[in-house]
Design a protein around this motif. Structure first.
Motif, PDB file in Angstrom:
ATOM      1  N   GLN A   1       0.810  -1.192   0.034  1.00  0.00           N
ATOM      2  CA  GLN A   1      -0.041  -0.006   0.070  1.00  0.00           C
ATOM      3  C   GLN A   1       0.807   1.147   0.087  1.00  0.00           C
ATOM      4  OE1 GLN A   1      -2.332  -0.785   3.530  1.00  0.00           O
ATOM      5  NE2 GLN A   1      -4.180  -1.255   2.209  1.00  0.00           N
TER       6      GLN A   1
ATOM      7  N   GLU B   1       2.529   1.679  -3.251  1.00  0.00           N
ATOM      8  CA  GLU B   1       1.471   2.188  -4.315  1.00  0.00           C
ATOM      9  C   GLU B   1       1.367   3.766  -4.197  1.00  0.00           C
ATOM     10  OE1 GLU B   1      -2.515   0.878  -5.348  1.00  0.00           O
ATOM     11  OE2 GLU B   1      -1.879  -0.810  -3.977  1.00  0.00           O
TER      12      GLU B   1
ATOM     13  N   TYR C   1       2.988  -7.215  -2.833  1.00  0.00           N
ATOM     14  CA  TYR C   1       1.624  -8.311  -2.922  1.00  0.00           C
ATOM     15  C   TYR C   1       1.864  -9.361  -3.365  1.00  0.00           C
ATOM     16  CZ  TYR C   1      -0.681  -3.757  -2.604  1.00  0.00           C
ATOM     17  OH  TYR C   1      -1.271  -2.269  -2.266  1.00  0.00           O
TER      18      TYR C   1
ATOM     19  N   LYS D   1      -8.096  -8.693  -0.930  1.00  0.00           N
ATOM     20  CA  LYS D   1      -7.879  -7.372  -1.101  1.00  0.00           C
ATOM     21  C   LYS D   1      -6.786  -7.020  -2.052  1.00  0.00           C
ATOM     22  CE  LYS D   1      -9.622  -5.486   3.339  1.00  0.00           C
ATOM     23  NZ  LYS D   1      -9.228  -5.165   4.769  1.00  0.00           N
TER      24      LYS D   1
ATOM     25  N   ARG E   1      -6.171  -5.394  -5.750  1.00  0.00           N
ATOM     26  CA  ARG E   1      -5.043  -4.373  -6.042  1.00  0.00           C
ATOM     27  C   ARG E   1      -3.997  -4.719  -7.200  1.00  0.00           C
ATOM     28  NH1 ARG E   1      -6.691  -0.648  -6.179  1.00  0.00           N
ATOM     29  NH2 ARG E   1      -4.692   0.397  -6.549  1.00  0.00           N
TER      30      ARG E   1
END
Length: 92
Positions: A22, A25, A37, A56, A60
């Motif tokens: 996250q 990103e 990821y 999740k 992504r």
């Protein structure tokens, strides 16, 4: 450290990879986010019962257009001692 502590450490490590993805990103580092990821999906991508975190991450990965080769997992969890990290991160 006992077996229970090892399991908790693994869980925190995989969740840390999720949060790292996250953060990367947000910094517009798509390759780095995809690598982070991948660690999550290698471990929990085919978990039974399913992993909400992996679900999740799958969203992504699809949104980012990541191309991932996941580790083969016989029981839904990849068995790895160490995840591959980008070279520029160095080794610990």
């Amino acid at each position: 450290m006992g077996a229970r502590a090892d399991q908790v450490g693994i869980i925190y490590g995989i969740r840390a990879s999720y949060f790292l993805g996250q953060a990367l990103e947000q910094k517009r580092d798509t390759a780095g986010a995809c690598a982070a990821y991948k660690v999550v999906l290698d471990r929990w991508g085919n978990a039974k019962p399913r992993s909400v975190t992996a679900d999740k991450v799958k969203e992504r990965v699809k949104a980012l257009g990541c191309t991932l080769e996941l580790a083969a997992a016989k029981d839904g969890c990849a068995r790895r001692k160490r995840a591959s990290l980008p070279e520029e991160w160095g080794s610990s």
